[in-house]
Design a protein around this motif. Sequence first.
Motif, mmCIF file in Angstrom:
data_model
loop_
_atom_site.group_PDB
_atom_site.id
_atom_site.type_symbol
_atom_site.label_atom_id
_atom_site.label_comp_id
_atom_site.label_asym_id
_atom_site.label_seq_id
_atom_site.Cartn_x
_atom_site.Cartn_y
_atom_site.Cartn_z
ATOM 1 N N VAL A 80 0.798 -1.184 -0.080
ATOM 2 C CA VAL A 80 -0.027 -0.015 0.079
ATOM 3 C C VAL A 80 0.861 1.222 0.003
ATOM 4 O O VAL A 80 0.588 2.210 -0.582
ATOM 5 C CB VAL A 80 -0.876 -0.094 1.088
ATOM 6 C CG1 VAL A 80 -1.636 1.291 1.284
ATOM 7 C CG2 VAL A 80 -1.815 -1.186 1.110
ATOM 8 N N SER A 81 2.042 1.226 0.822
ATOM 9 C CA SER A 81 2.893 2.478 0.906
ATOM 10 C C SER A 81 3.693 2.745 -0.319
ATOM 11 O O SER A 81 4.072 3.968 -0.536
ATOM 12 C CB SER A 81 3.860 2.295 2.126
ATOM 13 O OG SER A 81 4.673 1.232 2.107
ATOM 14 N N THR A 82 4.004 1.619 -1.272
ATOM 15 C CA THR A 82 4.686 1.758 -2.325
ATOM 16 C C THR A 82 3.786 2.086 -3.868
ATOM 17 O O THR A 82 4.444 2.055 -4.633
ATOM 18 C CB THR A 82 5.799 0.747 -2.562
ATOM 19 O OG1 THR A 82 5.194 -0.458 -2.704
ATOM 20 C CG2 THR A 82 6.580 0.737 -1.502
ATOM 21 N N LEU A 83 2.558 1.741 -3.514
ATOM 22 C CA LEU A 83 1.827 1.643 -4.762
ATOM 23 C C LEU A 83 1.775 2.867 -5.890
ATOM 24 O O LEU A 83 2.092 2.461 -6.833
ATOM 25 C CB LEU A 83 0.522 1.269 -4.229
ATOM 26 C CG LEU A 83 -0.887 1.149 -5.389
ATOM 27 C CD1 LEU A 83 -0.352 -0.057 -6.469
ATOM 28 C CD2 LEU A 83 -2.197 0.993 -4.961
ATOM 29 N N LEU A 84 1.849 3.842 -5.461
ATOM 30 C CA LEU A 84 1.771 4.877 -6.174
ATOM 31 C C LEU A 84 3.117 5.068 -7.187
ATOM 32 O O LEU A 84 2.991 5.081 -8.297
ATOM 33 C CB LEU A 84 1.643 6.567 -5.365
ATOM 34 C CG LEU A 84 1.487 7.700 -6.458
ATOM 35 C CD1 LEU A 84 0.573 7.526 -7.485
ATOM 36 C CD2 LEU A 84 1.465 8.983 -5.537
ATOM 37 N N ASP A 85 4.292 4.848 -6.459
ATOM 38 C CA ASP A 85 5.410 4.924 -7.296
ATOM 39 C C ASP A 85 5.639 3.679 -8.205
ATOM 40 O O ASP A 85 6.054 3.847 -9.183
ATOM 41 C CB ASP A 85 6.773 4.625 -6.004
ATOM 42 C CG ASP A 85 7.092 5.801 -5.333
ATOM 43 O OD1 ASP A 85 6.622 7.246 -5.864
ATOM 44 O OD2 ASP A 85 7.396 5.694 -4.171
ATOM 45 N N VAL A 86 4.941 2.447 -7.667
ATOM 46 C CA VAL A 86 4.991 1.321 -8.431
ATOM 47 C C VAL A 86 3.965 1.560 -9.777
ATOM 48 O O VAL A 86 4.301 1.214 -10.875
ATOM 49 C CB VAL A 86 4.588 0.144 -7.910
ATOM 50 C CG1 VAL A 86 4.377 -1.214 -8.722
ATOM 51 C CG2 VAL A 86 5.702 -0.377 -6.767
ATOM 52 N N ILE A 87 2.922 2.262 -9.752
ATOM 53 C CA ILE A 87 1.978 2.523 -10.779
ATOM 54 C C ILE A 87 2.891 3.452 -11.953
ATOM 55 O O ILE A 87 2.739 3.253 -12.983
ATOM 56 C CB ILE A 87 0.834 3.416 -10.490
ATOM 57 C CG1 ILE A 87 -0.059 2.418 -9.619
ATOM 58 C CG2 ILE A 87 -0.154 4.004 -11.483
ATOM 59 C CD1 ILE A 87 -1.301 2.868 -8.889
ATOM 60 N N LYS A 88 3.615 4.453 -11.106
ATOM 61 C CA LYS A 88 4.179 5.394 -12.109
ATOM 62 C C LYS A 88 5.245 4.648 -12.977
ATOM 63 O O LYS A 88 5.532 4.979 -14.026
ATOM 64 C CB LYS A 88 4.889 6.598 -11.429
ATOM 65 C CG LYS A 88 3.757 7.665 -10.796
ATOM 66 C CD LYS A 88 4.575 8.744 -9.810
ATOM 67 C CE LYS A 88 3.463 9.634 -9.176
ATOM 68 N NZ LYS A 88 4.241 10.531 -8.541
ATOM 69 N N ARG A 89 5.798 3.808 -12.123
ATOM 70 C CA ARG A 89 6.957 2.806 -12.957
ATOM 71 C C ARG A 89 6.246 2.018 -13.980
ATOM 72 O O ARG A 89 6.871 2.164 -15.086
ATOM 73 C CB ARG A 89 7.518 1.932 -12.136
ATOM 74 C CG ARG A 89 9.053 1.471 -12.412
ATOM 75 C CD ARG A 89 9.684 0.867 -11.439
ATOM 76 N NE ARG A 89 8.735 -0.076 -10.653
ATOM 77 C CZ ARG A 89 9.134 -1.111 -9.878
ATOM 78 N NH1 ARG A 89 10.458 -1.542 -9.658
ATOM 79 N NH2 ARG A 89 8.130 -1.822 -9.295
ATOM 80 N N ALA A 90 5.152 1.358 -13.616
ATOM 81 C CA ALA A 90 4.690 0.447 -14.582
ATOM 82 C C ALA A 90 3.931 1.270 -15.825
ATOM 83 O O ALA A 90 3.884 0.524 -16.932
ATOM 84 C CB ALA A 90 3.379 -0.183 -13.792
ATOM 85 N N VAL A 91 3.565 2.535 -15.885
ATOM 86 C CA VAL A 91 2.875 3.340 -16.795
ATOM 87 C C VAL A 91 4.095 4.201 -17.449
ATOM 88 O O VAL A 91 3.560 4.955 -18.357
ATOM 89 C CB VAL A 91 1.688 3.917 -16.324
ATOM 90 C CG1 VAL A 91 0.560 3.137 -15.897
ATOM 91 C CG2 VAL A 91 1.902 4.956 -15.474
ATOM 92 N N GLY A 92 5.381 4.128 -16.954
ATOM 93 C CA GLY A 92 6.387 4.963 -17.475
ATOM 94 C C GLY A 92 6.175 6.553 -17.358
ATOM 95 O O GLY A 92 6.716 7.300 -18.144
ATOM 96 N N ILE A 93 5.978 6.676 -16.090
ATOM 97 C CA ILE A 93 6.142 8.240 -15.804
ATOM 98 C C ILE A 93 6.921 8.315 -14.497
ATOM 99 O O ILE A 93 7.126 7.677 -13.859
ATOM 100 C CB ILE A 93 4.682 8.859 -15.607
ATOM 101 C CG1 ILE A 93 3.859 8.291 -14.392
ATOM 102 C CG2 ILE A 93 3.809 8.930 -16.705
ATOM 103 C CD1 ILE A 93 2.718 8.776 -13.857
#
Length: 93
Positions: A80-93
Amino acid sequence: MTTGRGNVLNVEAYDFKPSLHDDMIAADLIISHAGAGTMLESLRLGKRLIVVVNESLMENHQAELAEEMERSNHSYAATVSTLLDVIKRAVGI
């Protein structure tokens, strides 16, 4: 959610839905708990996948599976605490 570059990330969430199969087919990115069934279905469909590990589980098989899947480049692992950063990495931003 807007990424800051004009890109928009559309998010759908459900309390309950009997089947997510059609939604998974239509999705560009799937974010799910780290259950084996969802992970396998996402792989079968060839979808990018972020699995969110439940850190409160004892003998956390979810974490082991998610970490191995990420090491093998099949999915992204998050908490939960790393989700935003992982989303950004997954979508290339």
